[in-house]
Design a protein around this motif. Structure first.
Motif, PDB file in Angstrom:
ATOM      1  N   ILE A  22       0.925  -1.210   0.036  1.00  0.00           N
ATOM      2  CA  ILE A  22      -0.160  -0.142  -0.066  1.00  0.00           C
ATOM      3  C   ILE A  22       0.828   0.924   0.050  1.00  0.00           C
ATOM      4  CG2 ILE A  22      -1.927   1.052   1.210  1.00  0.00           C
ATOM      5  CD1 ILE A  22      -2.590  -1.652   2.592  1.00  0.00           C
ATOM      6  N   PRO A  23       1.125   2.031  -1.192  1.00  0.00           N
ATOM      7  CA  PRO A  23       2.014   3.028  -1.234  1.00  0.00           C
ATOM      8  C   PRO A  23       2.050   4.119  -0.421  1.00  0.00           C
ATOM      9  CG  PRO A  23       0.724   2.763  -3.299  1.00  0.00           C
ATOM     10  CD  PRO A  23       0.261   1.856  -2.239  1.00  0.00           C
ATOM     11  N   TRP A  24       0.757   4.232   0.063  1.00  0.00           N
ATOM     12  CA  TRP A  24       0.517   5.527   0.720  1.00  0.00           C
ATOM     13  C   TRP A  24       0.666   5.289   2.319  1.00  0.00           C
ATOM     14  CZ3 TRP A  24      -3.153   3.819  -2.509  1.00  0.00           C
ATOM     15  CH2 TRP A  24      -4.237   3.000  -1.734  1.00  0.00           C
ATOM     16  N   ARG A  25       1.081   4.135   2.976  1.00  0.00           N
ATOM     17  CA  ARG A  25       1.493   3.800   4.261  1.00  0.00           C
ATOM     18  C   ARG A  25       2.811   3.911   4.335  1.00  0.00           C
ATOM     19  NH1 ARG A  25      -2.472  -0.993   5.629  1.00  0.00           N
ATOM     20  NH2 ARG A  25      -4.380   0.044   5.874  1.00  0.00           N
ATOM     21  N   GLN A  26       3.253   4.430   5.460  1.00  0.00           N
ATOM     22  CA  GLN A  26       4.722   4.566   5.680  1.00  0.00           C
ATOM     23  C   GLN A  26       5.210   3.213   5.999  1.00  0.00           C
ATOM     24  OE1 GLN A  26       6.635   7.046   5.459  1.00  0.00           O
ATOM     25  NE2 GLN A  26       8.271   6.122   6.200  1.00  0.00           N
ATOM     26  N   PRO A  27       6.366   2.553   5.438  1.00  0.00           N
ATOM     27  CA  PRO A  27       6.585   1.527   5.893  1.00  0.00           C
ATOM     28  C   PRO A  27       7.742   1.549   6.868  1.00  0.00           C
ATOM     29  CG  PRO A  27       7.995   2.365   4.037  1.00  0.00           C
ATOM     30  CD  PRO A  27       6.770   3.272   4.473  1.00  0.00           C
ATOM     31  N   PHE A  28       7.847   0.332   7.608  1.00  0.00           N
ATOM     32  CA  PHE A  28       8.597   0.595   8.914  1.00  0.00           C
ATOM     33  C   PHE A  28      10.177   0.190   8.450  1.00  0.00           C
ATOM     34  CE2 PHE A  28       4.704  -0.967  10.400  1.00  0.00           C
ATOM     35  CZ  PHE A  28       4.389  -0.265  11.438  1.00  0.00           C
ATOM     36  N   LYS A  29      10.552   1.241   7.798  1.00  0.00           N
ATOM     37  CA  LYS A  29      12.206   1.265   7.162  1.00  0.00           C
ATOM     38  C   LYS A  29      12.220   2.688   7.469  1.00  0.00           C
ATOM     39  CE  LYS A  29      11.137  -1.820   3.452  1.00  0.00           C
ATOM     40  NZ  LYS A  29      11.109  -1.868   1.939  1.00  0.00           N
ATOM     41  N   ASN A  30      13.560   3.271   7.473  1.00  0.00           N
ATOM     42  CA  ASN A  30      13.956   4.522   8.017  1.00  0.00           C
ATOM     43  C   ASN A  30      14.641   5.064   6.619  1.00  0.00           C
ATOM     44  OD1 ASN A  30      13.895   4.311  10.677  1.00  0.00           O
ATOM     45  ND2 ASN A  30      15.880   3.412  11.115  1.00  0.00           N
ATOM     46  N   GLY A  31      14.631   4.204   5.569  1.00  0.00           N
ATOM     47  CA  GLY A  31      15.347   4.751   4.188  1.00  0.00           C
ATOM     48  C   GLY A  31      14.296   5.454   3.270  1.00  0.00           C
ATOM     49  N   LEU A  32      14.606   6.453   2.836  1.00  0.00           N
ATOM     50  CA  LEU A  32      13.838   7.243   1.998  1.00  0.00           C
ATOM     51  C   LEU A  32      14.385   7.221   0.491  1.00  0.00           C
ATOM     52  CD1 LEU A  32      12.949  10.323   3.999  1.00  0.00           C
ATOM     53  CD2 LEU A  32      11.364   8.511   3.377  1.00  0.00           C
ATOM     54  N   ALA A  33      13.782   7.524  -0.506  1.00  0.00           N
ATOM     55  CA  ALA A  33      14.127   7.842  -2.011  1.00  0.00           C
ATOM     56  C   ALA A  33      14.791   9.146  -1.912  1.00  0.00           C
ATOM     57  CB  ALA A  33      13.057   7.632  -2.920  1.00  0.00           C
ATOM     58  N   VAL A  34      16.078   9.130  -1.945  1.00  0.00           N
ATOM     59  CA  VAL A  34      16.789  10.543  -2.035  1.00  0.00           C
ATOM     60  C   VAL A  34      17.626  10.762  -3.606  1.00  0.00           C
ATOM     61  CG1 VAL A  34      17.286  10.513   0.177  1.00  0.00           C
ATOM     62  CG2 VAL A  34      18.837   9.578  -1.117  1.00  0.00           C
ATOM     63  N   ASN A  35      17.784  11.996  -3.908  1.00  0.00           N
ATOM     64  CA  ASN A  35      18.534  12.349  -4.877  1.00  0.00           C
ATOM     65  C   ASN A  35      20.196  11.990  -4.704  1.00  0.00           C
ATOM     66  OD1 ASN A  35      20.274  14.420  -6.485  1.00  0.00           O
ATOM     67  ND2 ASN A  35      18.497  14.304  -7.634  1.00  0.00           N
ATOM     68  N   ARG A  36      20.895  11.291  -5.563  1.00  0.00           N
ATOM     69  CA  ARG A  36      22.052  10.909  -5.135  1.00  0.00           C
ATOM     70  C   ARG A  36      23.107  12.113  -5.311  1.00  0.00           C
ATOM     71  NH1 ARG A  36      25.494   6.767  -5.133  1.00  0.00           N
ATOM     72  NH2 ARG A  36      27.834   7.008  -6.022  1.00  0.00           N
ATOM     73  N   LYS A  37      22.832  13.015  -6.094  1.00  0.00           N
ATOM     74  CA  LYS A  37      23.698  14.500  -5.940  1.00  0.00           C
ATOM     75  C   LYS A  37      23.589  15.174  -4.807  1.00  0.00           C
ATOM     76  CE  LYS A  37      25.141  18.154  -9.099  1.00  0.00           C
ATOM     77  NZ  LYS A  37      24.985  18.560 -10.481  1.00  0.00           N
ATOM     78  N   THR A  38      22.290  15.547  -4.560  1.00  0.00           N
ATOM     79  CA  THR A  38      21.867  16.482  -3.538  1.00  0.00           C
ATOM     80  C   THR A  38      21.576  15.857  -2.125  1.00  0.00           C
ATOM     81  OG1 THR A  38      19.625  16.445  -3.988  1.00  0.00           O
ATOM     82  CG2 THR A  38      20.978  18.094  -5.290  1.00  0.00           C
ATOM     83  N   GLN A  39      21.350  14.615  -2.118  1.00  0.00           N
ATOM     84  CA  GLN A  39      20.928  13.828  -0.721  1.00  0.00           C
ATOM     85  C   GLN A  39      19.663  14.532  -0.164  1.00  0.00           C
ATOM     86  OE1 GLN A  39      22.349  10.963   0.457  1.00  0.00           O
ATOM     87  NE2 GLN A  39      23.254  11.095  -1.884  1.00  0.00           N
ATOM     88  N   LYS A  40      18.808  15.196  -1.045  1.00  0.00           N
ATOM     89  CA  LYS A  40      17.372  15.752  -0.576  1.00  0.00           C
ATOM     90  C   LYS A  40      16.419  14.257  -0.931  1.00  0.00           C
ATOM     91  CE  LYS A  40      18.380  20.837  -1.272  1.00  0.00           C
ATOM     92  NZ  LYS A  40      17.708  21.606  -1.885  1.00  0.00           N
ATOM     93  N   PRO A  41      15.839  14.474   0.026  1.00  0.00           N
ATOM     94  CA  PRO A  41      14.610  13.236  -0.134  1.00  0.00           C
ATOM     95  C   PRO A  41      13.457  13.551  -0.920  1.00  0.00           C
ATOM     96  CG  PRO A  41      14.169  14.311   2.088  1.00  0.00           C
ATOM     97  CD  PRO A  41      15.602  14.666   1.630  1.00  0.00           C
ATOM     98  N   TYR A  42      12.997  12.827  -1.639  1.00  0.00           N
ATOM     99  CA  TYR A  42      11.878  13.287  -2.733  1.00  0.00           C
ATOM    100  C   TYR A  42      10.672  13.375  -1.939  1.00  0.00           C
ATOM    101  CZ  TYR A  42      14.924  12.258  -6.646  1.00  0.00           C
ATOM    102  OH  TYR A  42      15.793  12.014  -7.459  1.00  0.00           O
ATOM    103  N   ARG A  43       9.815  14.274  -2.249  1.00  0.00           N
ATOM    104  CA  ARG A  43       8.583  14.518  -1.838  1.00  0.00           C
ATOM    105  C   ARG A  43       7.402  14.337  -2.668  1.00  0.00           C
ATOM    106  NH1 ARG A  43       9.439  20.571  -0.156  1.00  0.00           N
ATOM    107  NH2 ARG A  43      10.014  20.576  -2.642  1.00  0.00           N
ATOM    108  N   GLY A  44       6.096  14.516  -2.216  1.00  0.00           N
ATOM    109  CA  GLY A  44       5.149  14.391  -2.870  1.00  0.00           C
ATOM    110  C   GLY A  44       4.775  13.035  -3.373  1.00  0.00           C
ATOM    111  N   ILE A  45       3.995  12.914  -4.774  1.00  0.00           N
ATOM    112  CA  ILE A  45       3.497  11.837  -5.279  1.00  0.00           C
ATOM    113  C   ILE A  45       4.830  10.967  -5.374  1.00  0.00           C
ATOM    114  CG2 ILE A  45       3.909  12.497  -7.417  1.00  0.00           C
ATOM    115  CD1 ILE A  45       1.081  10.087  -6.408  1.00  0.00           C
TER     116      ILE A  45
END
Length: 100
Positions: A22-45
Motif C-alpha cells: 500500500i504505497p501511501w502507508r509509511q513502511p517500517f523502514k528508515n530509508g527514503l528515496a533520495v537524489n544521489r547528488k543533493t541527498q535531498k529526499p523526494y517529496r509528494g507523489i
C-alpha cells in the motif's frame, strides 16, 4: 498536461497494490528515496512511486564520470511547481500547478 502522465502514475500505484504494497502507508523502514547528488529526499507523489534508495538522472551520472549499465530501467519522477499565469479576460495573475 498530458493524460499519459496521469495514466502512468495510476498504473504504477495499481501495480504496487496488486503486489501487496500500500504505497501511501509509511513502511517500517528508515530509508527514503533520495537524489544521489543533493541527498535531498523526494517529496509528494514521488514518495509513492519510488522505492528506498538513491536516484540520479542520466546527466548527473555522466557529470560524475559514471556510466549507466546497458539495459538499466528508468523510474518516473514527477516535478511539480506553481506557475503564475495571467488570466485572458483580466490582468490578474492566478497560480496554476504544473507537472512534468
Amino acid at each position: 498536461m498530458s493524460k499519459k502522465i496521469y495514466e502512468m502514475i495510476t498504473n504504477q500505484i495499481i501495480e504496487k497494490l496488486k503486489a501487496g504494497t500500500i504505497p501511501w502507508r509509511q513502511p517500517f523502514k528508515n530509508g527514503l528515496a533520495v537524489n544521489r547528488k543533493t541527498q535531498k529526499p523526494y517529496r509528494g507523489i514521488n514518495t509513492f512511486l519510488l522505492d528506498d534508495g538513491e536516484y540520479a538522472t542520466f546527466k548527473q551520472i555522466q557529470e560524475a564520470g559514471g556510466k549507466v549499465k546497458k539495459g538499466a530501467k528508468s523510474q518516473i519522477v514527477v516535478f511539480g511547481k506553481m506557475l503564475e499565469v495571467e488570466e485572458e479576460d483580466s490582468d490578474q495573475l492566478k497560480k496554476v500547478p504544473m507537472l512534468r
